[in-house]
Design an enzyme around this catalytic site. Structure first.
Site: not given
Length: 388
Positions: A93, A141, A164, A172
């Protein structure tokens, strides 16, 4: 030289200038995502190859309504998602934009995660076959755009990771749901260390459902679109046919580099806390265990502890419940320190020397840890609870 020749050459130069201007303008206005209906197949192409097809809010806001539109259309038989270029499916992302927004209180920091997770859920609940060609870099993402779909096709160019914890975030996009379901403690290991899986390993680990050579993808896509009966069974049969026909790209390379270490991974990454994982690695004392310990010591202590709880909970929850929890966690990271420091160290200044706060596992108190999982404070105006 005649005046006619001079004028002709000047006109030629002007035409060339206008041509370059048109080309530049076209390149600058290229859509970031292509959404096309080809025959009865919805095709999503992430179209930012120079940015490794990184996902931004504008792309999310184009993909989601089109996905729902295709779902509601009875003649849509399947959806294919792929990335432009030959380097990445989607490298993640647009985290830099999110951190810049978070610093100023801009609502992008709340909207991006909210709308991304809503899209992840739509993919996970899509009633028609959803096929992701994860050819090239697939991280963050990009994992959320693929792993919740019915089929994920990896190639020899696939590079999968959830890195991450190195930027003060957590895995996530539904990582709390799919990582614990990889079997044993593999998901916990991948989440805490950010280990990179390559090529066939992505299939062997259970992230991909099939493995096909990248140069066969165009033919596979064409055959998928030509299926007269595009039921899940027919799609699966075709994907399996291509999978079985695929050659080993390098026979001397093991199909799964973690295979020799799986017993240690399952034992050493199964304890009930990150502190106990550190202790288990120390007690093991092998060269491999020490390498993992050194890797973990570079990660954000806060990120590791919230990730451990996230995955420990997620193995017993639905995708929707995981995403709702992860939204709370995302906003906790936006309100915190390490997310900004990690992005600075890894993506902005690139000195890879983050100053985590707290700097130790012990410094992340139970109260601090709990705060990432509690309802979003009413005083935190940009965000509200995620309802799916």
């Amino acid at each position: 030289m005649s005046s006619v020749v001079v004028v002709t050459r000047q006109l030629f130069r002007v035409q060339r200038i206008f041509h370059h201007l048109r080309m530049s303008s076209t390149a600058a206005t290229q859509p970031e995502v292509l959404l096309e209906k080809q025959k009865n197949v919805g095709v999503i192409t992430l179209n930012r190859p120079k940015a490794l097809n990184a996902l931004n809010l504008n792309m999310i806001r184009q993909i989601y309504p089109k996905l729902k539109e295709w779902e509601d259309n009875d003649d849509t038989t399947m959806i294919i998602i792929k990335g432009a270029g030959d380097k990445a499916f989607c490298a993640g992302g647009d985290i830099r934009a999110v951190t810049e927004a978070g610093k100023t209180g801009d609502r992008l920091a709340a909207d991006f995660f909210r709308e991304e997770y809503i899209l992840n859920n739509a993919i996970g609940t899509c009633p028609i076959p959803y096929i992701a060609f994860i050819d090239g870099i697939t991280m963050g993402g990009g994992v959320g755009l693929s792993v919740h779909g019915l089929y994920r096709v990896a190639t020899e160019r696939t590079l999968f990771a959830m890195p991450e914890t190195a930027i003060g975030l957590f895995p996530d996009v539904g990582g709390g749901y799919f990582l614990p379901r990889l079997g044993g403690s593999l998901g916990m290991y991948l989440a805490l260390t950010g280990y990179r899986l390559k090529g066939r390993e992505v299939y062997k680990a259970g992230v991909a459902t099939h493995y096909v050579e990248s140069d066969k993808l165009p033919a596979l896509e064409e055959e998928l679109m030509s299926l007269k009966q595009s039921s899940s069974q027919k799609i699966d049969e075709l994907l399996t046919k291509y999978h079985k026909e695929t050659k080993r790209e390098m026979p001397e390379v093991p199909e799964f580099s973690l295979e020799p270490h799986m017993d240690k991974i399952n034992n050493l990454f199964s304890p009930d806390s990150v502190e106990e994982i550190f202790e288990a690695l120390m007690e093991d004392g092998s060269e491999w265990a020490m390498q993992q310990l050194e890797k973990l010591k570079k990660m954000s202590p806060t990120s590791m502890k919230i990730t451990h709880r996230q995955l420990s909970m997620g193995g017993h929850l639905s995708l929707q419940e995981c995403l709702q929890i992860e939204y709370r966690m995302s906003q906790g990271c936006v309100r915190g320190h390490d997310f900004y420091e990690g992005v600075r160290a890894v993506l902005v200044d690139k000195d890879h020397s983050p100053k985590w706060n707290p700097s130790t596992l012990e410094g992340v108190t139970p109260r601090m840890l709990d705060s990432y999982f509690e309802p979003i404070p009413l005083s935190y105006l940009p965000a509200k609870e995620l309802h799916l």
